[in-house]
Scaffold this motif. Structure first.
Motif, PDB file in Angstrom:
ATOM      1  N   TYR A 130       0.818  -1.210   0.000  1.00  0.00           N
ATOM      2  CA  TYR A 130       0.000   0.000   0.000  1.00  0.00           C
ATOM      3  C   TYR A 130       0.855   1.264   0.000  1.00  0.00           C
ATOM      4  O   TYR A 130       0.506   2.266  -0.630  1.00  0.00           O
ATOM      5  CB  TYR A 130      -0.948   0.003   1.204  1.00  0.00           C
ATOM      6  CG  TYR A 130      -1.944  -1.119   1.153  1.00  0.00           C
ATOM      7  CD1 TYR A 130      -3.027  -1.050   0.296  1.00  0.00           C
ATOM      8  CD2 TYR A 130      -1.783  -2.254   1.931  1.00  0.00           C
ATOM      9  CE1 TYR A 130      -3.938  -2.081   0.230  1.00  0.00           C
ATOM     10  CE2 TYR A 130      -2.689  -3.291   1.870  1.00  0.00           C
ATOM     11  CZ  TYR A 130      -3.766  -3.200   1.017  1.00  0.00           C
ATOM     12  OH  TYR A 130      -4.661  -4.220   0.934  1.00  0.00           O
ATOM     13  N   THR A 190      -4.582   2.402 -10.363  1.00  0.00           N
ATOM     14  CA  THR A 190      -4.135   2.370  -8.962  1.00  0.00           C
ATOM     15  C   THR A 190      -5.269   1.963  -8.040  1.00  0.00           C
ATOM     16  O   THR A 190      -5.096   1.127  -7.143  1.00  0.00           O
ATOM     17  CB  THR A 190      -3.617   3.757  -8.546  1.00  0.00           C
ATOM     18  OG1 THR A 190      -2.681   4.207  -9.508  1.00  0.00           O
ATOM     19  CG2 THR A 190      -2.969   3.700  -7.188  1.00  0.00           C
ATOM     20  N   HIS A 191      -6.451   2.559  -8.277  1.00  0.00           N
ATOM     21  CA  HIS A 191      -7.600   2.238  -7.430  1.00  0.00           C
ATOM     22  C   HIS A 191      -8.004   0.770  -7.590  1.00  0.00           C
ATOM     23  O   HIS A 191      -8.286   0.084  -6.594  1.00  0.00           O
ATOM     24  CB  HIS A 191      -8.774   3.142  -7.778  1.00  0.00           C
ATOM     25  CG  HIS A 191     -10.067   2.683  -7.195  1.00  0.00           C
ATOM     26  ND1 HIS A 191     -10.331   2.788  -5.846  1.00  0.00           N
ATOM     27  CD2 HIS A 191     -11.129   2.068  -7.742  1.00  0.00           C
ATOM     28  CE1 HIS A 191     -11.516   2.271  -5.615  1.00  0.00           C
ATOM     29  NE2 HIS A 191     -12.032   1.832  -6.744  1.00  0.00           N
ATOM     30  N   ALA A 216      -5.552  -1.287  -5.599  1.00  0.00           N
ATOM     31  CA  ALA A 216      -5.734  -1.162  -4.157  1.00  0.00           C
ATOM     32  C   ALA A 216      -6.985  -1.910  -3.712  1.00  0.00           C
ATOM     33  O   ALA A 216      -6.980  -2.605  -2.696  1.00  0.00           O
ATOM     34  CB  ALA A 216      -5.835   0.319  -3.770  1.00  0.00           C
ATOM     35  N   GLU A 217      -8.054  -1.783  -4.509  1.00  0.00           N
ATOM     36  CA  GLU A 217      -9.295  -2.453  -4.123  1.00  0.00           C
ATOM     37  C   GLU A 217      -9.137  -3.968  -4.176  1.00  0.00           C
ATOM     38  O   GLU A 217      -9.594  -4.684  -3.279  1.00  0.00           O
ATOM     39  CB  GLU A 217     -10.432  -1.998  -5.036  1.00  0.00           C
ATOM     40  CG  GLU A 217     -11.784  -2.417  -4.483  1.00  0.00           C
ATOM     41  CD  GLU A 217     -12.926  -1.921  -5.338  1.00  0.00           C
ATOM     42  OE1 GLU A 217     -12.708  -1.740  -6.546  1.00  0.00           O
ATOM     43  OE2 GLU A 217     -14.025  -1.743  -4.801  1.00  0.00           O
ATOM     44  N   LEU A 242      -7.193  -5.060  -1.191  1.00  0.00           N
ATOM     45  CA  LEU A 242      -8.018  -4.961   0.018  1.00  0.00           C
ATOM     46  C   LEU A 242      -8.993  -6.135   0.081  1.00  0.00           C
ATOM     47  O   LEU A 242      -9.206  -6.735   1.135  1.00  0.00           O
ATOM     48  CB  LEU A 242      -8.783  -3.635   0.002  1.00  0.00           C
ATOM     49  CG  LEU A 242      -9.436  -3.213   1.310  1.00  0.00           C
ATOM     50  CD1 LEU A 242      -8.375  -2.858   2.321  1.00  0.00           C
ATOM     51  CD2 LEU A 242     -10.364  -2.039   1.084  1.00  0.00           C
ATOM     52  N   GLN A 243      -9.583  -6.467  -1.085  1.00  0.00           N
ATOM     53  CA  GLN A 243     -10.546  -7.559  -1.121  1.00  0.00           C
ATOM     54  C   GLN A 243      -9.872  -8.908  -0.844  1.00  0.00           C
ATOM     55  O   GLN A 243     -10.488  -9.805  -0.269  1.00  0.00           O
ATOM     56  CB  GLN A 243     -11.236  -7.609  -2.481  1.00  0.00           C
ATOM     57  CG  GLN A 243     -12.745  -7.621  -2.352  1.00  0.00           C
ATOM     58  CD  GLN A 243     -13.345  -6.406  -3.004  1.00  0.00           C
ATOM     59  OE1 GLN A 243     -13.249  -6.244  -4.206  1.00  0.00           O
ATOM     60  NE2 GLN A 243     -13.959  -5.544  -2.224  1.00  0.00           N
ATOM     61  N   MET A 296      -9.161   3.365  -1.611  1.00  0.00           N
ATOM     62  CA  MET A 296      -9.094   1.906  -1.698  1.00  0.00           C
ATOM     63  C   MET A 296     -10.448   1.287  -1.969  1.00  0.00           C
ATOM     64  O   MET A 296     -10.553   0.300  -2.677  1.00  0.00           O
ATOM     65  CB  MET A 296      -8.542   1.321  -0.397  1.00  0.00           C
ATOM     66  CG  MET A 296      -7.125   1.700  -0.133  1.00  0.00           C
ATOM     67  SD  MET A 296      -6.720   1.369   1.565  1.00  0.00           S
ATOM     68  CE  MET A 296      -6.365  -0.350   1.482  1.00  0.00           C
ATOM     69  N   ASP A 297     -11.496   1.837  -1.351  1.00  0.00           N
ATOM     70  CA  ASP A 297     -12.802   1.203  -1.490  1.00  0.00           C
ATOM     71  C   ASP A 297     -13.879   2.283  -1.469  1.00  0.00           C
ATOM     72  O   ASP A 297     -13.739   3.287  -0.776  1.00  0.00           O
ATOM     73  CB  ASP A 297     -13.027   0.216  -0.329  1.00  0.00           C
ATOM     74  CG  ASP A 297     -14.113  -0.780  -0.686  1.00  0.00           C
ATOM     75  OD1 ASP A 297     -14.478  -0.858  -1.874  1.00  0.00           O
ATOM     76  OD2 ASP A 297     -14.610  -1.460   0.227  1.00  0.00           O
ATOM     77  N   ILE A 298     -14.926   2.064  -2.252  1.00  0.00           N
ATOM     78  CA  ILE A 298     -16.017   3.029  -2.300  1.00  0.00           C
ATOM     79  C   ILE A 298     -17.314   2.300  -1.984  1.00  0.00           C
ATOM     80  O   ILE A 298     -17.665   1.317  -2.626  1.00  0.00           O
ATOM     81  CB  ILE A 298     -16.125   3.679  -3.690  1.00  0.00           C
ATOM     82  CG1 ILE A 298     -14.851   4.453  -3.998  1.00  0.00           C
ATOM     83  CG2 ILE A 298     -17.321   4.605  -3.749  1.00  0.00           C
ATOM     84  CD1 ILE A 298     -14.791   4.982  -5.396  1.00  0.00           C
ATOM     85  N   THR A 319     -12.981   4.539   1.625  1.00  0.00           N
ATOM     86  CA  THR A 319     -11.881   4.082   2.463  1.00  0.00           C
ATOM     87  C   THR A 319     -10.583   4.538   1.809  1.00  0.00           C
ATOM     88  O   THR A 319     -10.339   4.239   0.648  1.00  0.00           O
ATOM     89  CB  THR A 319     -11.885   2.561   2.593  1.00  0.00           C
ATOM     90  OG1 THR A 319     -13.190   2.146   2.993  1.00  0.00           O
ATOM     91  CG2 THR A 319     -10.873   2.098   3.607  1.00  0.00           C
TER      92      THR A 319
END
Lengths: 104, 161, 95
Positions: free
Chosen positions: A34, A83-84, A87-88, A91-92, B125-127, B133
């Protein structure tokens, strides 16, 4: 082309190269995935932006500059999306971030 | 009906881009360019992404002003992140937190989330609806975002979309 | 002078490749490849100026888009494989 524009363009190119190097150092040096995102962010925005700006000054008012502007435009719009997405996905997948919980 | 107008605008826009980048203006090339433009518009209609969001809104004055403000923010935080990466002690303090987005429209939220990601030091990171987030490289970058100035600025340019 | 900028970009590409080899997670590797993609675009543009061949910019333009699509594609494939392994969905490859 004036000498001033020439010098300015080289300042942009060399400055951009410095920021690319900073991004590369960050990618190797930062502790987890991250935080490395932020290092890539540096080379994607400032590094790429300054190098392309330097090339635009070299190109002057021509088709070359139009193409460089388009390259910059695509980078600015696709970069954050990629990038998003990364990151997502991380995270998942429950990849644990290094977090500093101390109060500032 | 309005979708037809959007599709027509998109066709004109794409053909203009094609003309700009092609540089070959023989009849055969023009026909091929028109054909590829129509193919792209047909595919866009097939996947149903023709709506008001394809309108070129990037050049209205208030949006342009937002871009300049964002560029300045990006430069400032770039210098900050650069300083931290190059410091021998690596003075970072990563933090994950949530911010609330005040935008009403989807496009406004996308603009806000992408702006957060574009500024080094913070990544969306998250929506989840209007709760983002965010991962920040430092506590300072997190505090900067939580002050909500970017949120307010995106809200104020949102109504021109 | 263009040669200085190209060498710096090559060093950055080497750093990105090193991170792609070191990992340790898939996401680090995709991130590194994404960065190498950006750097490749820049080096193609700079080499175009160095050799005075503006056609190189068309290649750079296409490479920006390909590099974005490839990042998204890798993530999609990996996410799909994960849900399959967990028994979440059945992909088209299943019987």
């Amino acid at each position: 082309m004036g000498a001033a524009v020439h010098i300015l363009s080289w300042i942009c190119l060399l400055g951009g190269a410095c920021f690319l190097l900073v991004g590369a150092i960050g990618v190797l040096r930062l502790p987890d995935f991250y935080t490395r995102l932020h290092a890539v962010s540096v080379s994607d925005t400032m590094g790429a932006g300054l190098v392309l700006a330097g090339l635009m000054l070299q190109g002057g008012l021509s088709m070359v500059t139009v193409k460089l502007v388009l390259i910059f435009y695509f980078m600015i719009f696709t970069g954050p999306t990629a990038t998003h997405a990364l990151a997502e996905a991380a995270l998942q997948a429950k990849l644990k971030p290094v977090v500093d919980d101390r109060e500032p | 009906m309005s979708n037809l107008k959007h599709a027509f605008n998109l066709t004109l826009f794409l053909f203009a881009v094609w003309l700009l980048l092609s540089g070959h203006y023989t009849p055969l090339m023009l026909v091929l360019g028109a054909a590829s433009t129509l193919l792209v518009v047909f595919l866009a209609i097939r996947v149903a992404i023709i709506d008001r969001e394809i309108q070129p809104v990037l050049l209205k004055p208030s949006v342009l002003f937002y871009w300049f403000w964002l560029a300045w923010e990006i430069i400032k935080s770039n210098l900050d992140v650069t300083r931290r990466i190059l410091s021998p002690g690596l003075p970072i303090s990563p933090k994950i937190f949530t911010v609330r987005a005040g935008q009403k429209t989807e496009l406004g939220r996308v603009t806000y989330a992408n702006s957060i990601t574009l500024v080094p030091g913070t990544v969306t990171m998250d929506i989840d609806e209007d709760i983002f987030t965010v991962h920040a490289l430092t506590q300072a970058a997190a505090a900067d975002l939580e002050r909500g100035e970017m949120n307010r600025r995106v809200c104020s340019v949102e109504n021109v979309f | 002078m263009y040669i200085v900028v190209s060498i710096v970009i090559l060093i950055a590409i080497a750093a990105g490749l090193l991170r792609a080899f070191l990992g340790p997670t898939l996401y680090d590797r995709v991130l590194a490849v994404n960065m190498v993609g950006t750097l490749t675009v820049l080096i193609v543009a700079v080499l175009g100026f160095m050799t005075e061949r503006p056609e190189f910019l068309d290649i750079a333009l296409v490479y920006v888009l390909i590099s974005f699509v490839s990042t998204i594609a890798v993530l999609r494939v990996y996410a799909h494989r994960n849900t399959e392994a967990a028994g979440g969905t059945t992909g088209p490859g299943d019987k």
